[in-house]
Structure formats: structure tokens, C-alpha cells
Write a protein that holds these residues in place. Structure first.
Motif, PDB file in Angstrom:
ATOM      1  N   LEU A 237       0.839  -1.200   0.000  1.00 22.33           N
ATOM      2  CA  LEU A 237       0.000   0.000   0.000  1.00 22.33           C
ATOM      3  C   LEU A 237       0.875   1.251   0.000  1.00 22.33           C
ATOM      4  CD1 LEU A 237      -2.963  -0.491   2.513  1.00 22.33           C
ATOM      5  CD2 LEU A 237      -3.111   0.113   0.101  1.00 22.33           C
ATOM      6  N   ASP A 238       1.965   1.187   0.755  1.00 25.02           N
ATOM      7  CA  ASP A 238       2.844   2.344   0.824  1.00 25.02           C
ATOM      8  C   ASP A 238       3.672   2.536  -0.444  1.00 25.02           C
ATOM      9  OD1 ASP A 238       2.115   3.509   3.132  1.00 25.02           O
ATOM     10  OD2 ASP A 238       3.495   2.385   4.390  1.00 25.02           O
ATOM     11  N   GLU A 239       4.020   1.404  -1.075  1.00 25.16           N
ATOM     12  CA  GLU A 239       4.838   1.511  -2.293  1.00 25.16           C
ATOM     13  C   GLU A 239       3.993   1.808  -3.525  1.00 25.16           C
ATOM     14  OE1 GLU A 239       6.887  -2.190  -2.771  1.00 25.16           O
ATOM     15  OE2 GLU A 239       7.599  -2.073  -0.694  1.00 25.16           O
ATOM     16  N   ALA A 240       2.829   1.127  -3.580  1.00 20.37           N
ATOM     17  CA  ALA A 240       2.041   1.102  -4.812  1.00 20.37           C
ATOM     18  C   ALA A 240       1.778   2.485  -5.378  1.00 20.37           C
ATOM     19  CB  ALA A 240       0.712   0.399  -4.567  1.00 20.37           C
TER      20      ALA A 240
ATOM     21  N   VAL B 224      -7.216   6.628  16.986  1.00 22.77           N
ATOM     22  CA  VAL B 224      -8.634   7.017  17.054  1.00 22.77           C
ATOM     23  C   VAL B 224      -8.899   8.129  16.036  1.00 22.77           C
ATOM     24  CG1 VAL B 224     -10.436   8.044  18.509  1.00 22.77           C
ATOM     25  CG2 VAL B 224      -8.898   6.303  19.463  1.00 22.77           C
ATOM     26  N   ILE B 225      -8.003   9.105  15.968  1.00 18.73           N
ATOM     27  CA  ILE B 225      -8.182  10.217  15.022  1.00 18.73           C
ATOM     28  C   ILE B 225      -8.112   9.700  13.577  1.00 18.73           C
ATOM     29  CG2 ILE B 225      -7.166  12.383  14.180  1.00 18.73           C
ATOM     30  CD1 ILE B 225      -6.300  12.932  17.120  1.00 18.73           C
ATOM     31  N   ALA B 226      -7.149   8.825  13.295  1.00 17.97           N
ATOM     32  CA  ALA B 226      -7.006   8.293  11.929  1.00 17.97           C
ATOM     33  C   ALA B 226      -8.255   7.516  11.514  1.00 17.97           C
ATOM     34  CB  ALA B 226      -5.760   7.398  11.825  1.00 17.97           C
TER      35      ALA B 226
ATOM     36  N   ALA C 241      -4.299   7.644   8.460  1.00 16.31           N
ATOM     37  CA  ALA C 241      -2.915   7.681   8.933  1.00 16.31           C
ATOM     38  C   ALA C 241      -2.007   8.397   7.932  1.00 16.31           C
ATOM     39  CB  ALA C 241      -2.406   6.255   9.165  1.00 16.31           C
ATOM     40  N   ARG C 242      -2.316   8.241   6.647  1.00 19.07           N
ATOM     41  CA  ARG C 242      -1.476   8.879   5.625  1.00 19.07           C
ATOM     42  C   ARG C 242      -1.504  10.397   5.763  1.00 19.07           C
ATOM     43  NH1 ARG C 242      -3.191   6.976  -0.083  1.00 19.07           N
ATOM     44  NH2 ARG C 242      -4.912   8.368   0.430  1.00 19.07           N
ATOM     45  N   SER C 243      -2.661  10.915   6.126  1.00 17.97           N
ATOM     46  CA  SER C 243      -2.774  12.348   6.321  1.00 17.97           C
ATOM     47  C   SER C 243      -1.848  12.797   7.466  1.00 17.97           C
ATOM     48  CB  SER C 243      -4.243  12.669   6.610  1.00 17.97           C
ATOM     49  OG  SER C 243      -4.412  13.997   6.946  1.00 17.97           O
ATOM     50  N   GLN C 244      -1.844  12.047   8.566  1.00 17.69           N
ATOM     51  CA  GLN C 244      -0.956  12.381   9.689  1.00 17.69           C
ATOM     52  C   GLN C 244       0.516  12.236   9.303  1.00 17.69           C
ATOM     53  OE1 GLN C 244      -2.028  10.907  13.671  1.00 17.69           O
ATOM     54  NE2 GLN C 244      -4.077  10.417  12.944  1.00 17.69           N
TER      55      GLN C 244
ATOM     56  N   GLN D  92       3.697   9.129  -2.399  1.00 15.56           N
ATOM     57  CA  GLN D  92       2.547   9.158  -1.486  1.00 15.56           C
ATOM     58  C   GLN D  92       1.886  10.533  -1.394  1.00 15.56           C
ATOM     59  OE1 GLN D  92       0.979   6.842   0.654  1.00 15.56           O
ATOM     60  NE2 GLN D  92       1.999   5.412  -0.701  1.00 15.56           N
ATOM     61  N   ARG D  93       2.711  11.568  -1.453  1.00 13.22           N
ATOM     62  CA  ARG D  93       2.165  12.905  -1.272  1.00 13.22           C
ATOM     63  C   ARG D  93       1.271  13.276  -2.465  1.00 13.22           C
ATOM     64  NH1 ARG D  93       3.518  17.754  -2.858  1.00 13.22           N
ATOM     65  NH2 ARG D  93       2.801  19.523  -1.629  1.00 13.22           N
ATOM     66  N   GLN D  94       1.809  13.073  -3.679  1.00 10.24           N
ATOM     67  CA  GLN D  94       1.021  13.334  -4.881  1.00 10.24           C
ATOM     68  C   GLN D  94      -0.270  12.531  -4.860  1.00 10.24           C
ATOM     69  OE1 GLN D  94       3.283  12.477  -8.415  1.00 10.24           O
ATOM     70  NE2 GLN D  94       4.328  14.446  -8.402  1.00 10.24           N
ATOM     71  N   TRP D  95      -0.130  11.276  -4.502  1.00 10.00           N
ATOM     72  CA  TRP D  95      -1.264  10.380  -4.536  1.00 10.00           C
ATOM     73  C   TRP D  95      -2.323  10.792  -3.520  1.00 10.00           C
ATOM     74  CZ3 TRP D  95      -3.539   7.616  -7.740  1.00 10.00           C
ATOM     75  CH2 TRP D  95      -4.514   6.696  -7.327  1.00 10.00           C
ATOM     76  N   HIS D  96      -1.869  11.153  -2.320  1.00 12.96           N
ATOM     77  CA  HIS D  96      -2.796  11.593  -1.281  1.00 12.96           C
ATOM     78  C   HIS D  96      -3.529  12.863  -1.722  1.00 12.96           C
ATOM     79  CE1 HIS D  96      -4.362  12.026   2.793  1.00 12.96           C
ATOM     80  NE2 HIS D  96      -4.082  13.312   2.711  1.00 12.96           N
TER      81      HIS D  96
END
Lengths: 200, 200
Positions: free
Chosen positions: A95-98, B163-165, A170-173, A102-106
Motif C-alpha cells: 500500500l505504501d509503495e504502490a 482514534v483520530i485516523a 494515517a497517511r494524512s498524519q 505518497q504525497r502526490q497520490w494523497h
């Protein structure tokens, strides 16, 4: 593939790559079809012979990313179908590599989701795409559950929804505080606990 | 409060309410200070005597929402500090109520997060605000852990981050598919399992 098909496929790929960059810089709403064509080095004609709209291009980006991910997970199955915990860990790594960057994708996936929350047609298309991806993952979980003789106390789809929710939250954090929340750290700490709990 | 202070506080509240509506309709980037003033029925002068910028107004919105939430959680403590599971359930209920209109709140908080990912100054301000909120919640979890004699296998802050995520990730699914993912359903299914796992 014959030559025209190969050329067409290369054009699509360059348009998708260019779009990802332009979206990351200017946002989904701020990026025009012209911006994307300019970045990829094509005309508007080339764009519209490949995609009906900017929305359609984003959905094709999602499709390409989720297809690749499902293919990679499929490749792990022969070895790991009997070890759900190890497989979960490997999938979190994928998920992290695919997603490549990550930033662009998010940025683009979050922006398109916001766009869909204001636009019912985009919401229907996005939900269709997400449902297909979720359904493939759910089938995988069900197969593994069967192969490994593991009984789940929640529907497989609910577990898949949770994995997606934790990953997206979590990706946002991680992007806001990369040093405090290394990518994948919340997923790796907590999702194995949930897997154990639902298969206890 | 004396009359001028009361008036000022009412002006701020109306500007915040108006802004939330305008952001939901036009997005954070699409909404101008003029739009917000027009909706709230004030002049630009009134805006700038209350907020230095649109960013500052959004952060004030976050602050007001998290302050209210922390106050509500504080009110539950005398009764529930000894029952972590029941308290978690009550807090999840508050999370869903506190934000008033979940859709409006999701749109602006997600959009401002995207804005922060492109703007280091906004990211610093947002991270400061989020860190204060997280730290208040972490202290609460630590106090409850002490009061109830519950030992946690992960740092309280990690649990709060999860919890936030989950909440932020699940809210996106609930807004896209309200019938399939009722608000709070993923949180209520899985977070109690995690609480049990980390306090086992």
C-alpha cells in the motif's frame, strides 16, 4: 500489442503521469486540461481521444493504481495465503509503495473525494471504482480466511473498510508530520491487533 | 462580559458560522474573505479586526470545535473514568455530534489539511493546533489509565492518533456512502477491540 495500440497506451501513461504532477502542484480544481496537456507534451486532441474529461482521467489513475496493487497482492498469495498476519504486513508494505509518490497520490485522491462530495455524478463514479477495489480485496480476505481455516467475527468487507480507513487517515498524519508518524507506522502497530481480535 | 466584548464575541461567532457554510459550498480556496463577510452580514473591516487571514479563521474554527469537544469529554469523566470501554463509546458519540454538520466539517478540515500540505506556514499552524488537541486527549487517556488501573501496551498518544485516523478515514467513507457506512459504525465496531487489545 500492435504499434498504434502501443502508442496509444504510451500516450495515456504520459498523460496520467503529467496529470499527477500538475494536480499535486495546482490541485484538482486548479489544474486545467490544458495544463495537463502542456506538461505531458500533447494536444487537447490527444487528451480527449483518451479521456472524456478530467474526472475520467482521475478515475483511470485510481484504476491503474488499484489494478497494480491487486496484481502485486495476487503474487504474494501462493506463499502467504496460509499466514494471514504476514500477508497483512506485506500488503501494508505494498500500500505504501504502490502509490509511488505518497504525497502526490494523497493530494489527488483526497481532492477528488472532496470533488465527489459536491458532485453526485463524480460520487457515483468514484463509489463504483472504490466498490470494485473493495470487492476484490474482500474476495481475497474471504479466500484466505477459507484457506487458512480462520473464522472471522466480522464480515470481511468491514475489515477491508477498516484497513482503508486507517490507511487513509494515517497517511494524512504521516504527510503532515513525517518524523513523528513514519508512513505505515499506525497501520503496522494496530491492524495486526484487529486481525487477531476478529479471528480470535 | 461587558457589552463591547459580548458584541465582539457574537461577531466572531457569526463570521465562523458564515465561513463554514461558504467553505462547504465553494471550498477553502474558492471562498474569499468578501464571500464570508457577505454571508455573515459584516464588512471586511469587521473580519480583519477579528482574524488576520482566512487561515486564522479556519484555525479558530478548529479551536472552537476541539475546545467544545474536550469540555464535553471532561463532563463525562466523573461518571466514566473507571469504565474505559463505556467512555470510549461516549467519546465516539461526541465526535460525531461535536462537529455539528459532519459534511461541512469534513469538507473544511480536509481542505485545510490539503492547503497545509502545500503551504509550510499553514502546516506549522495546523500541526500546532492538532498537537494541542492530541495532547489534551493523551492526558485524558493517561489519567483514565491511572484511575482505572489499566496498563497500556502502547503509548497513550499512539492510541489517540489511531482514534483520530480511524475517525477521519471512516468519515470520508460515511459521507460517500451514508447508507452502507453509517457515521461512527467502523469506529464502534473496531476501536473497542483495539482498546481491549492494548489493555490486555
Amino acid at each position: 500489442m500492435d504499434a498504434p495500440k502501443r502508442r496509444r497506451s504510451a500516450t495515456r501513461a504520459r498523460l496520467l503521469d503529467g496529470a499527477l504532477e500538475v494536480f499535486a502542484e495546482r490541485g484538482f480544481n486548479g489544474a486545467s486540461v490544458e495544463d495537463i496537456c502542456e506538461r505531458a507534451g500533447f494536444t487537447r486532441g490527444a487528451f480527449y481521444s483518451n479521456f472524456g474529461s478530467k474526472d475520467e482521467l482521475v478515475l483511470a489513475l485510481f484504476q491503474a493504481t488499484t489494478d497494480r496493487l491487486l496484481e502485486q497482492i495476487g503474487a504474494l498469495l501462493p506463499d502467504l495465503a496460509n499466514q494471514p498476519g504476514t500477508l497483512l504486513d506485506a500488503v501494508l508494505g505494498l500500500l505504501d509503495e504502490a502509490a509511488g509518490d505518497q504525497r502526490q497520490w494523497h493530494l489527488i485522491s483526497t481532492e477528488f473525494t472532496l470533488h465527489a462530495l459536491r458532485n453526485p455524478e463524480a460520487a457515483r463514479a468514484l463509489n463504483r471504482q472504490r466498490a470494485m477495489f473493495r470487492s476484490s480485496l474482500t474476495k481475497l480476505v474471504e479466500e484466505i480466511s477459507e484457506t487458512s481455516g480462520m473464522r472471522m467475527s466480522v464480515p470481511a468487507e468491514q475489515f477491508v473498510r477498516l484497513v482503508i480507513a486507517v490507511h487513509e487517515g494515517a497517511r494524512s498524519q504521516s504527510l503532515l508530520e513525517p518524523r513523528k508518524v513514519p508512513a505505515g507506522s499506525l497501520e503496522r502497530t494496530f491492524l495486526p491487533m484487529v486481525l487477531t481480535a476478529v479471528t480470535a
